[in-house]
Design a protein around this motif. Structure first.
Motif, PDB file in Angstrom:
ATOM      1  N   GLU A 188       0.836  -1.213   0.000  1.00  0.00           N
ATOM      2  CA  GLU A 188       0.000   0.000   0.000  1.00  0.00           C
ATOM      3  C   GLU A 188       0.867   1.257   0.000  1.00  0.00           C
ATOM      4  N   ARG A 189       1.975   1.216   0.762  1.00  0.00           N
ATOM      5  CA  ARG A 189       2.863   2.378   0.800  1.00  0.00           C
ATOM      6  C   ARG A 189       3.434   2.644  -0.599  1.00  0.00           C
ATOM      7  N   PHE A 190       3.861   1.570  -1.287  1.00  0.00           N
ATOM      8  CA  PHE A 190       4.439   1.767  -2.626  1.00  0.00           C
ATOM      9  C   PHE A 190       3.381   2.232  -3.629  1.00  0.00           C
ATOM     10  N   LEU A 192       2.882  12.063 -10.110  1.00  0.00           N
ATOM     11  CA  LEU A 192       2.542  13.487  -9.947  1.00  0.00           C
ATOM     12  C   LEU A 192       3.787  14.362 -10.098  1.00  0.00           C
ATOM     13  N   LYS A 193       4.880  13.954  -9.433  1.00  0.00           N
ATOM     14  CA  LYS A 193       6.117  14.733  -9.514  1.00  0.00           C
ATOM     15  C   LYS A 193       6.656  14.757 -10.946  1.00  0.00           C
ATOM     16  N   ALA A 194       6.631  13.590 -11.614  1.00  0.00           N
ATOM     17  CA  ALA A 194       7.163  13.526 -12.983  1.00  0.00           C
ATOM     18  C   ALA A 194       6.340  14.422 -13.900  1.00  0.00           C
ATOM     19  N   ARG A 208      11.438  16.894   3.770  1.00  0.00           N
ATOM     20  CA  ARG A 208      10.336  16.000   4.167  1.00  0.00           C
ATOM     21  C   ARG A 208      10.912  14.734   4.839  1.00  0.00           C
ATOM     22  N   GLU A 209      11.978  14.201   4.259  1.00  0.00           N
ATOM     23  CA  GLU A 209      12.578  12.987   4.835  1.00  0.00           C
ATOM     24  C   GLU A 209      13.116  13.243   6.247  1.00  0.00           C
ATOM     25  N   ARG A 210      13.713  14.428   6.456  1.00  0.00           N
ATOM     26  CA  ARG A 210      14.215  14.740   7.807  1.00  0.00           C
ATOM     27  C   ARG A 210      13.069  14.766   8.821  1.00  0.00           C
TER      28      ARG A 210
END
Ligand SMILES: C=C(O[C@@H]1C=C(C(=O)O)C=C[C@H]1O)C(=O)O
Length: 108
Positions: free
Chosen positions: A36-38, A47-49, A60-62
């Motif tokens: 589900e996460r993937f 969306l980003k592409a 965001r990762e931090r």
């Protein structure tokens, strides 16, 4: 989530089997959660592409790492392990995003 310890018994093989049933159920749940996460991260990658956003977002990762380390501590899980797990998963996500950004498909 808690995994109750099976009742101790005088049959260690039966006790081991019961522990392993719990372990197998937990592993199945983890695979479903990761799938589900993937699905969600692949949607983010598309969306980003499509909108020219970069594949990774270090700030965001931090934030995620700080949150997950705190959650791990509350749950008596090693925060270093929680961070390693997250970093491992995100590296794969970013790899998918880079592939999408370069026009590839999003097959796993
Ligand atoms: C999913 C995203 O893309 C990347 C992957 C992340 C993740 O798997 O949690 C977090 C940040 C990004 O580096 C996102 O930006 O939200």
């Amino acid at each position: 989530m808690t995994a109750d310890a099976p009742e101790p018994s005088d049959d260690p093989r039966a006790e081991l089997r019961r522990y392993r049933q719990s372990i197998d159920n937990i592993d199945a749940a983890l695979i479903h959660l990761l799938a589900e996460r993937f699905k969600a991260t692949q949607a983010v990658g598309r969306l980003k592409a499509a909108s020219g956003m970069p594949p990774s977002d270090p700030s965001r990762e931090r934030e995620q790492i700080a949150r997950l380390r705190a959650l791990a501590e509350e749950s008596h899980l090693d925060p270093e392990f929680a961070e390693k797990w997250f970093t491992f998963v995100v590296a794969e996500v970013i790899h998918h995003h880079e592939r999408l950004a370069s026009g590839g498909d999003d097959a796993e």
